[in-house]
Design a protein around this motif. Structure first.
Motif, PDB file in Angstrom:
ATOM      1  N   ASP B  66       0.857  -1.177   0.000  1.00 18.95           N
ATOM      2  CA  ASP B  66       0.000   0.000   0.000  1.00 18.95           C
ATOM      3  C   ASP B  66       0.896   1.231   0.000  1.00 18.95           C
ATOM      4  O   ASP B  66       1.678   1.423   0.919  1.00 18.95           O
ATOM      5  CB  ASP B  66      -0.886  -0.040   1.250  1.00 18.95           C
ATOM      6  N   MET B  68       0.168   4.637   0.249  1.00 13.26           N
ATOM      7  CA  MET B  68      -1.068   5.368   0.420  1.00 13.26           C
ATOM      8  C   MET B  68      -1.215   6.703  -0.296  1.00 13.26           C
ATOM      9  O   MET B  68      -2.103   6.805  -1.132  1.00 13.26           O
ATOM     10  CB  MET B  68      -1.413   5.556   1.868  1.00 13.26           C
ATOM     11  N   PRO B  69      -0.392   7.694  -0.077  1.00 15.96           N
ATOM     12  CA  PRO B  69      -0.781   8.942  -0.763  1.00 15.96           C
ATOM     13  C   PRO B  69      -0.619   8.839  -2.272  1.00 15.96           C
ATOM     14  O   PRO B  69      -1.219   9.625  -3.003  1.00 15.96           O
ATOM     15  CB  PRO B  69       0.173   9.994  -0.172  1.00 15.96           C
ATOM     16  N   LYS B 149      -2.479   1.343   5.139  1.00 13.92           N
ATOM     17  CA  LYS B 149      -1.777   2.347   5.935  1.00 13.92           C
ATOM     18  C   LYS B 149      -2.739   3.174   6.774  1.00 13.92           C
ATOM     19  O   LYS B 149      -2.323   3.757   7.775  1.00 13.92           O
ATOM     20  CB  LYS B 149      -0.978   3.266   5.016  1.00 13.92           C
TER      21      LYS B 149
END
Ligand code: SF4
Lengths: 205, 187, 393
Positions: B66, B68-69, B149
């Motif tokens: 993952d 995330m951003p 996350k």
């Protein structure tokens, strides 16, 4: 002198009589009484049975052979040749909870496993004891996260906590000896537990 | 001549000229990694497995990640091993955040079964065509995807006296409850 | 007549599932129609927790995965982190690592043999193999200060130098080990009950084994010669003389033979490693001299300002690897153990994925027991040598 340690032998002899004091020889009657007192034990029947039961329970603990994680390997080691738990009468590891009276929770208890552990505990016949072996089963240990139960005492009552990660086999043996002390000092239940009390324990009455 | 990862990439590009294949770059990307599109993943894997020269017969592991951003948010990683060439090769598929979905490679390597279940369990990535996509490590009734996350670690505060108002130090009166010290071996 | 099958449940508390494995079996009489291992009863969330710990703090977690062979796990993690950083420890450190990993292999196979024999009904072997295992554990105790969870290796070296008298102790152990292996073999190898319970049981062909991703002695027992120490060498294994035992039968007995032979080979490697450590100096530097990533030696910390600052930074924050990712693997006693680390440039891994051999080998259990007798399930589980701490992580 304060820094010389006081010598304490394990068994002290009776203090010798002060010199010059007259000691009367004992009569034949007194000797007979002493002999009788030494050979007899005056006690209540109930407490004697309790004593005997505690002795029997403490010196023949049958643990459940049930390992969870790393600590289980050290639990196996106490049955091995070097540590030999049979010196303390606890070597009969049983495969079924219905034949065991001690559960050694050896390892981390996950959230998925917790109901199983609880069920195993309930399947064990009374009287039963629990040892939480290792940091994980005592308090969660190094795994403070979503998957691990933070201490097995949240689901079963624990009698002895053995710290360590994993505890050395000697530490587990010490835990078993502590449990023996606890069993010997406890008030044994003789015969079936009165029904009223069972209901009360369950919160019915 | 031993097989090199460059040769694998070349063969793959020759066989799939239209697919968007992209090599992962970065200063510390230590393994030879290709990004491949999800739609042609199964075909590519079958080709890599069945080609006599490449012979990637084993899938040692696969997993998810993952980022995330970043967009797209997820990716799955496939580590392939060619036993006859002692060569490893890594494929990656990027997956978008809404409805994360990727075709399953269980038909190519049966060992992917548990790996994909694990990735589903941790990230909620759906593997289309998987025979039995259920949770594997977590309890069946678990809610959430723990390795994402935005999912917390689930830390539980240790109960000290300074942060637990009702916790008291053991008082001397508790000593009464402690078991009496007895000798457990009669002399 | 109606044909009905019966479903029974084995575990999670069962004396011969090596922990908390649960197997759901569908039976027709005593024949297995379907077998489904259910795992996860020991799920510890280590992969998630590693994201919240610095690299060095993750090393103790790796001990607790495969707790029967902690050193191999430490090595796999350290190699992955070293690959990420692009550093390589000195030759002496690598020799020490090889020595300890081979001792680990001996002890892991000893535990496997004892517990597998108990499952099948031969209790005696357990007392013999645990005797030798205790010796390996006291060697760990000597070198690392802990019996099981050693956490001895560090990224870029070791946590401290080997103590005095350590090599002599290892030498004594490897000298007497072959005689002990003969002893185990005299108990099992030609024992008719053992043969009846293991020969032709838990069969898996080499082709199936590869397709199911099986590694380690289970793969080599099926006739596939693949050993990471030979094929993808690490830590200088290419410079040691040893053979990779392979058996073609693919049954539980073949795996037994492979493991016994591996113990003998490990003794050989350990002897060479001891020799090499002697040549390279019994005591000496035990870490890479790269103070950005690895702790400086204590003498430097006390004399040089710069080293002190590095020491402080590394202890307080950990080291900061470059952005990237690396996968590194070792031949653990149970198979290929690998760590996949993704770094985002901070001092904690962005993602740690463990490729655990037990998890993947266990997946092949249904292939091995399909259509066989129920008693063979126990022999099959024992013969693939699983550790649940590693299966569930
Ligand atoms: S206390 Fe330590 S050794 Fe015991 S189960 Fe937990 S992590 Fe493993």
């Amino acid at each position: 002198m304060s820094d010389t340690p006081e010598f304490k032998p394990l068994r002290t002899l009776a203090p010798s009589t002060a010199p010059g004091e007259l000691v009367m020889p004992k009569t034949a009657d007194e000797l007979l009484y002493e002999e009788v007192e030494r050979g007899l034990l005056f006690t209540k029947v109930e407490s004697m049975v309790g004593w005997a039961m505690n002795q029997a329970r403490a010196n023949a603990i049958w643990p459940l052979s049930f390992g969870l994680a790393c600590c289980a390997i050290e639990m196996m080691a106490i049955a091995g040749p070097r540590f030999d738990v049979s010196r303390f009468g606890a070597e009969v590891f049983r495969g079924s909870p219905r034949q065991a009276d001690l559960m050694i929770v050896a390892g981390r208890v996950s959230i998925k496993m917790a109901p199983v552990v609880r069920q195993l505990y309930e399947q064990m016949p009374d009287p039963k004891w629990v040892i939480a072996m290792g940091a994980c089963s005592s308090c969660g240990g190094v795994f403070n996260n979503f998957a691990i139960l933070q201490g097995v005492d949240k689901i079963v009552p624990v009698d002895v906590y053995v710290p360590g990660c994993p505890p050395r086999p000697e530490a587990l043996l010490h835990g078993i000896m502590k449990l023996q002390e606890k069993i010997l000092a406890s008030k044994p239940e003789i015969g079936p537990i009165p029904r009223k009390r069972v209901l009360k324990q369950k919160g019915v009455a | 001549m031993p097989l090199t990862p460059e040769r694998v990439e070349q063969k793959l590009r020759e066989r799939f000229p239209d697919a968007a294949i992209e090599r992962q770059t970065g200063d510390a990307v230590r393994d030879y990694t290709l990004y491949v599109p999800g739609e042609s993943l199964v075909e590519m894997c079958t080709f890599l497995r069945d080609d006599a020269e490449l012979d990637f017969g084993m899938l040692p592991w696969m997993g998810g990640c993952d980022h995330m951003p970043a967009v797209p948010r997820f990716e799955t990683v496939y580590n392939l091993l060619s036993l006859s060439n002692s060569l490893r090769f890594t494929l990656k598929v990027r997956i978008a955040e809404e409805q994360p979905r990727v075709p399953s490679v269980v038909a190519v390597w049966p060992t992917a079964n548990w790996h994909e279940r694990e990735t589903y369990d941790f990230y909620g990535i759906e593997f289309t065509g998987h025979p039995e996509l259920t949770r594997i490590l977590l309890p069946d009734d678990w809610v959430g995807w723990p390795l994402r996350k935005d999912s917390p670690l689930g830390y539980e505060e240790v109960a000290f006296t300074h942060n637990t108002p009702n916790r008291r130090l053991p008082s001397p009166s508790l000593k009464k409850l402690a078991p009496k010290k007895v000798k457990y071996r009669a002399q | 007549m109606r044909n009905e099958t019966m479903t029974i449940n084995m575990g999670p508390q069962h004396p011969s599932t090596h922990g908390v494995l649960r197997v759901a079996l569908e039976l027709d009489g005593e024949t297995i129609v379907a077998c489904k291992p259910i795992v996860g009863y020991l799920h510890t969330g280590m992969e998630k927790q590693a994201e919240y710990k610095t690299y060095t703090q993750s090393i103790p977690q790796t001990d607790r995965m495969d707790y029967i062979s902690p050193m191999s796990n430490n090595l796999a993690f350290c190699l992955a982190a070293e690959k990420l950083l692009g550093i390589e420890p000195p030759a002496r450190v690598q020799a020490i690592r090889v020595l300890l990993c081979e001792l680990t292999r001996i002890s892991s196979h000893a535990v496997w043999m004892g517990t597998h024999a108990i499952d099948i009904g031969a209790l005696t072997v357990f007392w013999y193999t645990f005797r030798e295992r205790e010796k390996v554990l006291s060697i760990y105790d000597h070198v690392a200060g802990a019996r099981m969870t050693s956490s001895y290796f560090r990224v870029g070296g070791l946590s401290r130098d080997i103590p005095e008298g350590f090599l002599e102790r290892c030498e004594k152990f490897v000298d007497e080990m072959p005689a002990h292996i003969d002893e185990y073999e005299s108990l099992l190898t030609r024992n008719p009950i053992w043969l009846a319970r293991t020969q032709g049981v838990a069969l898996i062909s080499g082709k199936d084994a590869v397709a199911w991703g099986v590694t380690g002695p289970t793969l080599r027992g099926s006739g596939v010669n693949y050993d990471l120490r030979k094929n993808e060498p690490y830590s200088g294994y290419e410079t040691y003389q040893f053979d990779v035992p392979v058996q073609s039968a693919g049954d539980a007995y073949a795996r037994y033979q492979v493991r016994v032979q591996e113990m003998r080979e490990s003794v050989k490697i350990a002897k060479q490693a001891i020799q090499r450590i002697r040549e390279l100096g019994e005591f000496g530097p035990y870490r890479v001299r790269d103070f950005k990533y690895v702790l400086p030696p204590k003498e430097d910390v006390k004399t040089s300002m710069e080293a002190l600052i590095h020491h402080f930074k590394i202890v307080a924050h950990g080291f900061f690897p470059p952005v990237g990712e690396a996968y590194s693997k070792v031949e653990a006693p149970k198979g290929e153990l690998g760590f996949y680390l993704v770094s985002d440039g901070s001092s904690r891994p962005w993602r740690m994925k463990v490729r655990s051999p037990s998890f993947i080998n266990l997946q092949a259990l249904p292939v091995m027991v399909q259509g066989r007798m129920i008693a063979d399930v126990i022999a099959a589980i024992g013969s693939i040598d699983i550790v649940l701490g590693e299966v569930d992580r």
